[in-house]
Structures are given as C-alpha cells and as structure tokens.
Design an enzyme around this catalytic site. Structure first.
Site, PDB file in Angstrom:
ATOM      1  N   ARG A 164      -9.421   0.403   8.814  1.00 18.53           N
ATOM      2  CA  ARG A 164      -8.889  -0.913   9.146  1.00 18.53           C
ATOM      3  C   ARG A 164      -9.871  -1.730   9.977  1.00 18.53           C
ATOM      4  NH1 ARG A 164      -3.117   0.490   8.731  1.00 18.53           N
ATOM      5  NH2 ARG A 164      -1.953  -1.436   8.811  1.00 18.53           N
TER       6      ARG A 164
ATOM      7  N   LYS B 176       0.829  -1.210   0.000  1.00 21.86           N
ATOM      8  CA  LYS B 176       0.000   0.000   0.000  1.00 21.86           C
ATOM      9  C   LYS B 176       0.870   1.269   0.000  1.00 21.86           C
ATOM     10  CE  LYS B 176      -2.111  -1.052   3.875  1.00 21.86           C
ATOM     11  NZ  LYS B 176      -1.346  -2.285   4.159  1.00 21.86           N
TER      12      LYS B 176
ATOM     13  N   ARG C 165      11.514  -1.275  11.094  1.00 25.61           N
ATOM     14  CA  ARG C 165      10.444  -0.834  11.991  1.00 25.61           C
ATOM     15  C   ARG C 165      10.277  -1.834  13.136  1.00 25.61           C
ATOM     16  NH1 ARG C 165       5.300   0.548   8.263  1.00 25.61           N
ATOM     17  NH2 ARG C 165       4.304  -0.585   9.948  1.00 25.61           N
TER      18      ARG C 165
ATOM     19  N   ARG D 199      -0.017  -8.934  13.532  1.00 23.56           N
ATOM     20  CA  ARG D 199      -0.635  -7.984  12.595  1.00 23.56           C
ATOM     21  C   ARG D 199      -1.426  -8.712  11.523  1.00 23.56           C
ATOM     22  NH1 ARG D 199       4.407  -5.000  10.789  1.00 23.56           N
ATOM     23  NH2 ARG D 199       3.055  -3.754   9.472  1.00 23.56           N
TER      24      ARG D 199
ATOM     25  N   ARG E  75      11.473  -5.620   5.025  1.00 18.23           N
ATOM     26  CA  ARG E  75      11.253  -4.183   4.769  1.00 18.23           C
ATOM     27  C   ARG E  75      12.316  -3.337   5.474  1.00 18.23           C
ATOM     28  NH1 ARG E  75       5.353  -1.726   5.366  1.00 18.23           N
ATOM     29  NH2 ARG E  75       5.434  -2.641   7.450  1.00 18.23           N
TER      30      ARG E  75
END
Ligand code: ADP
Ligand code: ADP
Length: 214
Positions: A90, A14, A160, A171, A127
């Site tokens: 969400r 996203k 992160r 998550r 990431r």
C-alpha cells in the site's frame, strides 16, 4: 504458479474478488487488513493496540509492523505454491521491500481494480461484513438473503469501524497520497494490469480470470 497482488482503492472489490480467485485457484488469500482485525480481536497487546489506532483513523499502519506480519505469513508452508496478496503493498516502500524479498520467486500478476471515487463511497458505507465467515456484503449492490445475516453462517453482519464516512474520506486520501505511488511503480516496471472494477461482481471476476490466463 501464481504469486498475485491485488492493489486498488478501498472499496474497489479486492476482498470480494480475492475470495473468488483463491477458491478458483486453490491458493491462500492473504489480506493484511484481515490479519490486523484478527490480531485486534484476539486481545490486548501493545502491537494490536497500536494497529487499532491507525486503522480507526484510516491511516496506514507503519511499514515495519506490516512488513513483519506479511513476511511471517508468506513464509508459511501453504504459501509455497502461490498466494494472493490483498491490500499489500500500500506504499512505494512496501512495494520495493516486497520485490527484494521475492527476488527468487517474483510476483506473477499485479492487478489494479479501479473504481471511481463516488462509487467507492457508496460501496464502503454500504459494506456489511461477516466477521467469522469472512463474507462481504453490500446493502445496495450485494445484499444478503436475509437482512443483516450472513448467508453462509447466519451470524449478524457488522459495519466495520473504518467504514464510517469520516474515516472513509481519509482512507481515500491516503490511497491517493501513498498507495498510488506503488501503483505507479508497478506501471513503470510494466507489470501492472488494470481491471475496470465498476462492472458487476461476476463480470469483474471473468475479466480477472482472463488476465490470469497469461
Ligand atoms: P476492498 O477489499 O477493495 O475494500 P470489498 O471487496 O470489500 O473491497 O468491496 C467493497 C464493497 O463493495 C462491499 O460491500 C462489496 O460487497 C461491494 N462490491 C464489491 N465488488 C462490487 C462490484 N463489482 N459491484 C458492486 N459492489 C461491489
Ligand atoms: P479495504 O479492504 O477497505 O481496503 P483493508 O481491510 O485492506 O481495507 O485495510 C483496512 C486498514 O488496515 C487500512 O485502512 C490500514 O489502516 C490497515 N492496513 C491494511 N493493509 C495495510 C498495509 N499494507 N499497510 C498499512 N496499513 C494497512
């Protein structure tokens, strides 16, 4: 006028696509996750501490806090000619509250970027993020030119906190338990377009541009 929502599992792409689409359409990219990270970085406040706790556990920040922050942001002047929401809504409640708020200027596109779970884990744990420039990299799929450094700003890339495997698992569960209900809400309303997010970054971008033509 484009009032766009990007919805989808964490790691689906996203943020990467939102950055490209917003440059292409010249509209603001509104990521509730980015807003929260900026609030946390800004310093100590009760609200920032509360948000940090939820994010570090991979849980959703309670709706009241998110909705306030989001509505405050979309009431700004730069959003009056359109915007892209990345990571909001969400939950089913957030989707309904957003619809009510936007009664006079509804969403024009709701796009689900869908990716298989095994691929998501690899994307999230690989990431790397440049905090200042906002650029997103991946050690497997989208590496920077110089290892550990942002191509644009030269700053050090970080992992992160919530991209650790323990938090990633939670998550993904939160996505299934809470966000899929918002996806189904848009599906039932007949406004959802599903994009296959497993292609490479440029191919996904081309597919999204096609959707935005209609
Ligand atoms: P989200 O905002 O949905 O969590 P990101 O845009 O941050 O997703 O992407 C998650 C990770 O996957 C990042 O490391 C990014 O570089 C990488 N990525 C994004 N799109 C693709 C793609 N189409 N193919 C492979 N990796 C991708
Ligand atoms: P990702 O791009 O990997 O999906 P985000 O940066 O969008 O991650 O979100 C990071 C975290 O911020 C979420 O796990 C959640 O704790 C919080 N968050 C972001 N957006 C929302 C939202 N709309 N509602 C509740 N919590 C949110």
């Amino acid at each position: 006028m484009y009032n766009i929502v990007f919805i989808g599992p964490p790691g689906g792409g996203k943020g990467t696509q939102a950055d490209m689409v917003c440059k292409f359409l010249n509209i603001p990219h509104i990521s509730t996750g980015d807003i929260f990270r900026a609030m946390i970085k800004e310093g100590k406040s009760e609200l920032a501490d509360m948000i940090r706790g939820y994010m570090s556990r991979g849980e959703l920040v309670p709706d009241e806090a998110v909705v306030d922050v989001l509505f405050d942001r979309i009431s700004k002047d730069d959003c009056q000619n359109g915007y892209l929401l990345d990571g909001f809504p969400r939950s089913l409640n957030q989707a309904k509250v957003l619809d009510a708020k936007l009664a006079s200027a509804p969403l024009t596109h709701v796009i689900l970027i869908d990716v298989d779970e095994n691929q998501l884990i690899k994307r999230l744990t690989g990431r790397r993020t440049a905090v200042n420039s906002g650029k997103i990299y991946n050690i497997h799929f989208n590496p920077p030119k110089v290892e550990g450094k942002c191509d644009v700003s030269g700053e050090d890339l970080i992992i992160r906190d919530d991209d650790k495997i323990e938090t990633v698992t939670n998550r993904l569960k939160v996505y299934k338990d809470q966000t899929v209900a918002a996806v189904n809400y848009y599906k039932e309303k007949g406004v959802l377009t599903v994009i296959k997010g497993e292609k490479n970054i440029d191919e996904v971008f081309a597919d999204i541009k096609e959707v935005l033509k209609s």
